[in-house]
Design a protein around this motif. Structure first.
Motif, short mmCIF file in Angstrom:
data_model
loop_
_atom_site.label_atom_id
_atom_site.label_comp_id
_atom_site.label_asym_id
_atom_site.label_seq_id
_atom_site.Cartn_x
_atom_site.Cartn_y
_atom_site.Cartn_z
N SER A 6 40.39 25.57 1.32
CA SER A 6 41.72 24.99 1.20
C SER A 6 42.48 25.02 2.52
N LYS A 7 42.24 26.03 3.34
CA LYS A 7 42.96 26.13 4.62
C LYS A 7 42.47 25.07 5.62
N PHE A 8 41.16 24.91 5.74
CA PHE A 8 40.61 24.02 6.76
C PHE A 8 40.23 22.64 6.24
N GLY A 9 40.07 22.51 4.92
CA GLY A 9 39.62 21.25 4.35
C GLY A 9 40.73 20.25 4.15
N ILE A 10 40.35 19.11 3.65
CA ILE A 10 41.26 17.98 3.47
C ILE A 10 42.27 18.25 2.37
N GLU A 11 43.51 17.90 2.62
CA GLU A 11 44.56 17.97 1.61
C GLU A 11 45.21 16.60 1.55
N LYS A 12 46.40 16.51 2.10
CA LYS A 12 47.09 15.22 2.09
C LYS A 12 47.39 14.73 3.51
N ASP A 13 46.88 15.45 4.51
CA ASP A 13 47.09 15.06 5.90
C ASP A 13 46.54 13.66 6.13
N SER A 14 47.21 12.88 6.96
CA SER A 14 46.69 11.53 7.26
C SER A 14 45.87 11.53 8.55
N ASN A 15 45.76 12.69 9.20
CA ASN A 15 44.90 12.84 10.38
C ASN A 15 43.70 13.68 9.96
N LEU A 16 42.51 13.21 10.30
CA LEU A 16 41.29 13.88 9.85
C LEU A 16 40.27 14.01 10.96
N LEU A 17 39.54 15.11 10.93
CA LEU A 17 38.40 15.31 11.80
C LEU A 17 37.18 15.26 10.87
N VAL A 18 36.31 14.28 11.07
CA VAL A 18 35.17 14.07 10.19
C VAL A 18 33.91 14.54 10.90
N CYS A 19 33.16 15.45 10.24
CA CYS A 19 31.98 16.04 10.86
C CYS A 19 30.72 15.71 10.07
N PHE A 20 29.70 15.30 10.78
CA PHE A 20 28.41 14.99 10.19
C PHE A 20 27.35 15.86 10.84
N LEU A 21 26.35 16.23 10.05
CA LEU A 21 25.17 16.90 10.57
C LEU A 21 24.03 15.90 10.48
N ILE A 22 23.58 15.46 11.64
CA ILE A 22 22.53 14.43 11.71
C ILE A 22 21.19 15.14 11.88
N THR A 23 20.25 14.82 10.98
CA THR A 23 18.91 15.41 11.05
C THR A 23 17.88 14.29 11.05
N PRO A 24 16.61 14.63 11.34
CA PRO A 24 15.57 13.59 11.25
C PRO A 24 15.48 13.01 9.84
N ASP A 25 15.94 13.75 8.84
CA ASP A 25 15.86 13.29 7.45
C ASP A 25 17.05 12.45 7.01
N GLY A 26 18.13 12.45 7.79
CA GLY A 26 19.27 11.68 7.31
C GLY A 26 20.46 11.59 8.24
N PHE A 34 28.22 21.73 4.38
CA PHE A 34 29.52 21.25 4.86
C PHE A 34 30.64 22.21 4.47
N ALA A 35 30.54 22.80 3.29
CA ALA A 35 31.50 23.85 2.91
C ALA A 35 31.29 25.07 3.81
N GLU A 36 30.06 25.28 4.19
CA GLU A 36 29.73 26.42 5.08
C GLU A 36 30.41 26.26 6.44
N ILE A 37 30.53 25.03 6.92
CA ILE A 37 31.23 24.79 8.19
C ILE A 37 32.69 25.25 8.06
N LEU A 38 33.35 24.83 6.97
CA LEU A 38 34.75 25.23 6.75
C LEU A 38 34.86 26.74 6.61
N TYR A 39 33.92 27.34 5.89
CA TYR A 39 33.90 28.79 5.71
C TYR A 39 33.76 29.50 7.06
N ASN A 40 32.89 28.97 7.91
CA ASN A 40 32.66 29.58 9.23
C ASN A 40 33.84 29.41 10.18
#
Length: 181
Positions: A101-121, A83-89
């Motif tokens: 720090s640039k792309f990740g969550i700070e104090k913004d009240s609007n958020l884009l939430v990303c999940f990686l769905i796999t057969p394991d989870g 998940f950190a790798e997504i922000l890094y990329n």
């Protein structure tokens, strides 16, 4: 929370060898940002939280997530988590801390939430229920994008002409390890 409408979720199959699907949710007016941030920082939640103001189109995140999933599969990640790798990329910098720090969550009240769905989870349903905010259709993402900030982050302020901004951004993201912009 009521059932989530399909139009509110962005779903994208990533590289077949990773057997991973990206799911993105857009929230506005989030009231528990600090709790969310703590869960991300402590590694309690398996997801990436991105500032929607720096995202022009879901494709931008799809490219970053695909690269992260492939790097994880091949044990070539630069960061500690996929998940950190997504922000890094998403970032042009090779500095991990700056990327997070640039792309990740700070104090913004609007958020884009990303999940990686796999057969394991799939932790998405459990985590989504804990976000205290309004779920928005992903098609509304452009309402939260800040083109001025996006151009600054991707060093596009001097780009002239009718270039497709998304094409230029994605090209810069995927060539960051080859070219210095």
């Amino acid at each position: 929370m009521s059932s989530i409408m399909v139009s509110e979720v962005y779903t994208c199959e990533l590289d077949p060898e990773t057997r991973t699907t990206l799911q993105m949710y857009l929230f506005k007016n989030v009231r528990n940002v600090e709790v969310i941030r703590n869960n991300i920082v402590k590694g309690v939640w398996n997801c990436a939280i991105i500032k929607p103001s720096l995202i022009l189109h879901p494709l931008q995140v799809s490219v970053a997530a695909n690269r992260a999933a492939v790097a994880q599969k091949h044990n070539t990640m630069v960061t500690r988590t996929v998940f950190a790798e997504i922000l890094y990329n998403l970032s042009l910098t090779k500095n991990i801390t700056q990327s997070l720090s640039k792309f990740g969550i700070e104090k913004d009240s609007n958020l884009l939430v990303c999940f990686l769905i796999t057969p394991d989870g799939d932790d998405s349903k459990e985590i989504i229920q804990q976000i205290e905010g309004e779920l928005c259709p992903i098609s509304n993402l452009s309402q939260y994008s800040n083109e001025k900030d996006i151009k600054a982050v991707y060093k596009l302020n001097n780009v002239k002409g009718d270039l497709d901004l998304l094409d230029v951004i994605v090209s810069r993201m995927v060539t960051k390890n080859i070219v210095s912009h």
